[in-house]
Write an enzyme that holds these catalytic residues in place. Sequence first.
Site, PDB file in Angstrom:
ATOM      1  N   HIS A 124      48.739  35.904  70.067  1.00  0.00           N
ATOM      2  CA  HIS A 124      49.232  35.725  68.646  1.00  0.00           C
ATOM      3  C   HIS A 124      49.776  36.934  68.053  1.00  0.00           C
ATOM      4  CE1 HIS A 124      47.850  36.417  64.095  1.00  0.00           C
ATOM      5  NE2 HIS A 124      48.217  34.992  64.007  1.00  0.00           N
ATOM      6  N   HIS A 170      56.307  40.373  61.035  1.00  0.00           N
ATOM      7  CA  HIS A 170      55.239  39.676  60.226  1.00  0.00           C
ATOM      8  C   HIS A 170      55.545  39.684  58.721  1.00  0.00           C
ATOM      9  CE1 HIS A 170      50.646  39.370  59.509  1.00  0.00           C
ATOM     10  NE2 HIS A 170      51.227  37.961  59.652  1.00  0.00           N
TER      11      HIS A 170
END
Length: 593
Positions: A124, A170
């Site tokens: 992830h 991110h």
Amino acid sequence: MWKQTYRVCLCFSRRFNLRMAEAPEEIRRLFMQYSENGIMTAHHLHRFLVEVQKEEGATREDAQAIVDSLRELRHLNVLHRKGLSFEAFLRYLFGDINPPLSPNQGAHHDMDAPLSHYFICTGHNSYLTGNQLSSDCSDVPIIKALQRGVRVIELDLWPNSSEDDINVLHGGTLTTPVQLIKCLRSIKEHAFVTSEYPVIITLEDHITPDLQAKVAEMVTQTYGDMLFCPETECLKEFPSPESLKKRVIVSTKPPKKYLEAQEIREKEIEMRKSKVESDEEASGKESPQLEGGDSAAGDSSNSDEEDINHEELLEDSKKAQRDAVPAYVRLIAIHAVKRKGGLTNYLRINPDKVTRLSLNEQKFEKAVAHRGKDIIRFTQRNLLRIFPKGTRIDSSNYNPMIGWWYGAQMVALNMQGHGKSLWLMHGMFRANGGCGYVKKPEFLMKSGPDNEVFDPKAKLPVKTTLKVNVYMGEGWYYDFDHRHFDAYSPPDFYTRVGIAGVPADTVMKKTRTLEDNWTPVWNEEFEFPLTVPELALLRIEVNDYDFSEKDDFGGQTCLPVWELQRGIRSVPLHDFEGEKYRSVKLLMRFEFV
């Protein structure tokens, strides 16, 4: 140089004498049983391999090879010219040539089934070096993940500041970006070093159509023939890992315009189907298959109005399709879906195509509570990806076992995190030669005559019982500073051993604590009744007892129960981050009854 070698040999000799003095009684008894006059010949060792180690295929030549591999110990007076002394036998038991999992099997599961039939080692936010808010984005964690056998890499795509290139970061955080092209090239260089089985790149796309076209160009030029692009628009069934060896697969949600075209086409089909059914109901005929839908639709008494609606829908579909980026769409081998509505829509199964669905851990837990059996039915053909909830800003992880119970293939964890969750993942994917793909148990792939499926929470009969004997441990004296555990005395070690599996099988047990001993000999046996051994992992953890503070960590490992070698085995321990120690090992015995 000679003095240094002498010191190493002297240290090793003392270490061996210590182990000889403290070896468990059962090990001594077995040596006496399989030796003569204190010497275990290749003939004796062969019997030991077959009868105790349960290596039924072992040959006399295999036993001789083990004896020959220990010839280096002759200068320490622990190897007799005719065979093994007790010390050499102990060295064999503790050696790398006697592991808990077979070292020579490689990928030995059936690899010709569709991808949906496998648990796949999944990362992830694979580009993050640390926490989810402010750490650096880099290709380094991607490389490390691939070297560990991870087969699914996640990249979040965002425009750079000038909006003429693509960064990986991110979104909505302070994480520093890394260029997409750098990540793609690192994946290419390291994708198949550890495993030849396919690498799947999941893209979280936050870019414009112009940049989507640029991504398509980058990916195509970087991977060339390595890239798997299916001939059909949507796959009716996933190909197998074997057929995709050394291939790179892209998975993402298709562009919005493409999805709009898909939705329009589906709506048009539904209108035709509804019209056919209403016409047949009015005429009293049974509804035929939809393949003849176009001609059937023209038979309606108010067909002019319906035809106009169909033409408008088809025109809208063609326009939406034109506005999508064809080169980017062609990249996407595994289509990700984000369905609107509740769980019923999430888990709807389309017999004509397979997809990938992503749920965060909270949505997945909710789905499990209400639709656990539907999840298993969904994952029999489709891919399910689970990922950590957004509040895990420290890159912590959830329990991956829950996903595997229900057949989820892509249980995504933060590989830069640490702790029990990752230990379980490492344990699961030590199976099948560490290739990153583990064949799911057959009961997760089948439905019964009444469409019933496996229930991990059901009370099931015991299939087998695993007996584990924790004999002893060694190696801390060489891998740790002598004041690491206690400033003024040797450590007080104890071992925790147990099962991570379905709820009925999950348990942890503990040996007694041995005070002031670098080479603890516990010699304790534990039994673990297993109802679902196919989903059981053996957890092992050693700690140093501390009366006034938190116990000090002394090593851990996790092993797939269904691949354990029976007999007495040397079990290497790993540090908190999952790296194997150079010397720290446990001597254990595994039996199934």
